[in-house]
Each structure stands twice: as C-alpha cells, then as structure tokens.
Design a protein around this motif. Structure first.
Motif, PDB file in Angstrom:
ATOM      1  N   VAL A  17     101.255  53.358  33.959  1.00 42.45           N
ATOM      2  CA  VAL A  17      99.987  53.810  34.531  1.00 42.45           C
ATOM      3  C   VAL A  17     100.143  53.809  36.045  1.00 42.45           C
ATOM      4  CG1 VAL A  17      97.504  53.382  34.725  1.00 42.45           C
ATOM      5  CG2 VAL A  17      98.708  52.748  32.628  1.00 42.45           C
ATOM      6  N   PHE A  18      99.751  54.910  36.703  1.00 42.07           N
ATOM      7  CA  PHE A  18      99.757  54.953  38.163  1.00 42.07           C
ATOM      8  C   PHE A  18      98.582  55.781  38.661  1.00 42.07           C
ATOM      9  CE2 PHE A  18     102.587  58.130  36.518  1.00 42.07           C
ATOM     10  CZ  PHE A  18     102.465  59.244  37.327  1.00 42.07           C
ATOM     11  N   THR A  19      98.244  55.600  39.943  1.00 42.51           N
ATOM     12  CA  THR A  19      97.014  56.189  40.490  1.00 42.51           C
ATOM     13  C   THR A  19      97.300  56.995  41.750  1.00 42.51           C
ATOM     14  OG1 THR A  19      96.561  54.279  41.901  1.00 42.51           O
ATOM     15  CG2 THR A  19      95.651  54.230  39.681  1.00 42.51           C
ATOM     16  N   ARG A  23      92.520  56.347  44.915  1.00 39.70           N
ATOM     17  CA  ARG A  23      91.863  56.792  43.669  1.00 39.70           C
ATOM     18  C   ARG A  23      90.904  57.957  43.921  1.00 39.70           C
ATOM     19  NH1 ARG A  23      91.518  53.396  38.655  1.00 39.70           N
ATOM     20  NH2 ARG A  23      93.255  51.993  38.871  1.00 39.70           N
ATOM     21  N   ARG A  24      91.355  58.923  44.648  1.00 42.44           N
ATOM     22  CA  ARG A  24      90.522  60.076  44.998  1.00 42.44           C
ATOM     23  C   ARG A  24      90.290  60.951  43.780  1.00 42.44           C
ATOM     24  NH1 ARG A  24      91.948  61.953  51.041  1.00 42.44           N
ATOM     25  NH2 ARG A  24      92.189  59.883  51.893  1.00 42.44           N
ATOM     26  N   LYS A  25      89.100  60.886  43.243  1.00 41.50           N
ATOM     27  CA  LYS A  25      88.784  61.594  42.009  1.00 41.50           C
ATOM     28  C   LYS A  25      88.610  63.098  42.209  1.00 41.50           C
ATOM     29  CE  LYS A  25      86.541  57.628  39.973  1.00 41.50           C
ATOM     30  NZ  LYS A  25      85.371  57.089  39.345  1.00 41.50           N
ATOM     31  N   ILE A  26      87.950  63.505  43.260  1.00 41.92           N
ATOM     32  CA  ILE A  26      87.611  64.919  43.426  1.00 41.92           C
ATOM     33  C   ILE A  26      88.873  65.761  43.565  1.00 41.92           C
ATOM     34  CG2 ILE A  26      86.435  66.590  44.892  1.00 41.92           C
ATOM     35  CD1 ILE A  26      84.490  64.240  45.627  1.00 41.92           C
ATOM     36  N   PRO A  57      90.353  60.839  35.360  1.00 42.11           N
ATOM     37  CA  PRO A  57      89.894  61.296  36.676  1.00 42.11           C
ATOM     38  C   PRO A  57      90.544  60.556  37.850  1.00 42.11           C
ATOM     39  CG  PRO A  57      88.046  61.040  35.204  1.00 42.11           C
ATOM     40  CD  PRO A  57      89.244  60.492  34.486  1.00 42.11           C
ATOM     41  N   ASP A  58      90.955  59.304  37.655  1.00 43.26           N
ATOM     42  CA  ASP A  58      91.517  58.564  38.787  1.00 43.26           C
ATOM     43  C   ASP A  58      92.821  57.836  38.481  1.00 43.26           C
ATOM     44  OD1 ASP A  58      90.479  56.692  37.109  1.00 43.26           O
ATOM     45  OD2 ASP A  58      89.438  55.558  38.645  1.00 43.26           O
ATOM     46  N   HIS A  59      93.477  58.131  37.362  1.00 45.07           N
ATOM     47  CA  HIS A  59      94.788  57.562  37.077  1.00 45.07           C
ATOM     48  C   HIS A  59      95.482  58.336  35.959  1.00 45.07           C
ATOM     49  CE1 HIS A  59      92.154  55.432  34.225  1.00 45.07           C
ATOM     50  NE2 HIS A  59      93.213  55.280  33.469  1.00 45.07           N
ATOM     51  N   ILE A  60      96.774  58.044  35.783  1.00 36.30           N
ATOM     52  CA  ILE A  60      97.587  58.723  34.774  1.00 36.30           C
ATOM     53  C   ILE A  60      98.182  57.685  33.828  1.00 36.30           C
ATOM     54  CG2 ILE A  60      99.696  60.055  34.380  1.00 36.30           C
ATOM     55  CD1 ILE A  60      99.194  61.512  36.931  1.00 36.30           C
ATOM     56  N   ALA A 105      99.328  56.141  45.120  1.00 32.65           N
ATOM     57  CA  ALA A 105      99.172  54.780  45.642  1.00 32.65           C
ATOM     58  C   ALA A 105     100.471  54.009  45.391  1.00 32.65           C
ATOM     59  CB  ALA A 105      98.007  54.076  44.950  1.00 32.65           C
ATOM     60  N   GLU A 106     100.676  52.945  46.157  1.00 33.49           N
ATOM     61  CA  GLU A 106     101.852  52.112  45.954  1.00 33.49           C
ATOM     62  C   GLU A 106     101.766  51.407  44.617  1.00 33.49           C
ATOM     63  OE1 GLU A 106     102.887  49.399  49.044  1.00 33.49           O
ATOM     64  OE2 GLU A 106     102.476  50.878  50.611  1.00 33.49           O
ATOM     65  N   GLY A 107     102.895  51.256  43.954  1.00 28.33           N
ATOM     66  CA  GLY A 107     102.974  50.497  42.730  1.00 28.33           C
ATOM     67  C   GLY A 107     102.562  51.269  41.495  1.00 28.33           C
ATOM     68  N   TYR A 108     102.709  50.614  40.367  1.00 29.75           N
ATOM     69  CA  TYR A 108     102.368  51.172  39.074  1.00 29.75           C
ATOM     70  C   TYR A 108     102.346  50.028  38.070  1.00 29.75           C
ATOM     71  CZ  TYR A 108     107.418  50.807  38.689  1.00 29.75           C
ATOM     72  OH  TYR A 108     108.706  50.333  38.718  1.00 29.75           O
TER      73      TYR A 108
END
Length: 151
Positions: A17-19, A23-26, A57-60, A105-108
């Motif tokens: 999981v990473f973002t 976490r910019r949703k738009i 919307p804010d992560h994968i 973002a940094e990390g996952y």
C-alpha cells in the motif's frame, strides 16, 4: 512469504500500500487511468505480476508477485521513482503543485502473503465498497457545541 514450488522456482507475493504525496485526492482522481497504465507498464518491464490491485481516492493497494532477483525495497523505489517521472511527463501542470517532482509520499506498507492470499484479494476488491458503506452510516449532523448559548 516465499514458497518453493516443484523445487524449481519460488512464489513471492506481497500486499503493498502506498499513497500520493499529502494524500491529494482531487489530483489523484483526475489522473487515475494514467496511473493504472503506468503501474502496469512498469511491473511488466520488471516481470512483476499484478495479482490484484485497486486505486482508492487517496492510496493504492497492490497484491504483487515479485521475482526473487528483486528485493521489495528496490522494486518499490523503481516503481515510485519511475512512475513519478512518467506522471510528470504526461501531465506537466503537476510540477507546479508538487515542485520537486515527487508524486508519491515517502514509504509504503508491505506484508508478505502466505496461505491467506484469498483473504487479501477479497480485502483489496471490497475495501472501497466497505468505505462507502461506512461513510453512509455516519451521516450524523453536528451542531456547534459552543455557539449561540443563552444564559
């Protein structure tokens, strides 16, 4: 967890999981289709199999089978680094919002997948529907607790 099969090879599956940064949703929703294509292309280049994947919307969420010759950290560095460059090349307007050309973002988060692969696949598939159902249950109207009080 890597499982040896038929003494000739290995199966290494990971739930990752990473973002996007902040976490910019738009912005993330606007470029969702391009991000899916980029991730598929980069995984194919390295011989990584996408077993299951879903963009929220804010992560994968990804369930990947990564060959033994790659460590998870080196593959994720490659995936996030190259995909950032490709996203900024396709959508030049994003470099003004992100500045330093870092889309992610940094990390996952990563966990190995053993015998519970079916459970993780179901979780990835059903998570968005579950989140929507929870949001519908919590539609309580809140009032101002400190406003307009008479003495």
């Amino acid at each position: 967890m890597c499982i040896q099969y038929l003494t000739q090879g290995w199966i290494c599956k990971y739930h990752i999981v990473f973002t996007p940064k902040y976490r910019r949703k738009i912005e993330f929703n606007q470029y969702k289709r391009d991000i899916v294509d980029i991730i598929k292309r980069l995984c194919k280049y390295k011989g990584v199999e996408i077993i299951e994947g879903h963009i929220m919307p804010d992560h994968i969420h990804l369930l990947l089978s990564i060959p033994l010759k790659y460590s998870v950290s080196s593959f994720m560095g490659y995936l996030k680094g190259k995909s950032s460059l490709m996203i900024f090349d396709m959508h030049a307007n994003l470099k003004y919002k992100y500045g330093n050309r870092k889309f992610w973002a940094e990390g996952y988060y990563v966990s190995t997948v053993g015998l519970n692969e079916g459970t993780i696949r179901k979780y990835i598939k059903d998570q968005e529907a579950h989140d929507i159902a929870i949001d519908k249950l919590t539609t309580k109207e809140y009032t101002k607790p400190f406003g307009n009080k008479k003495k």
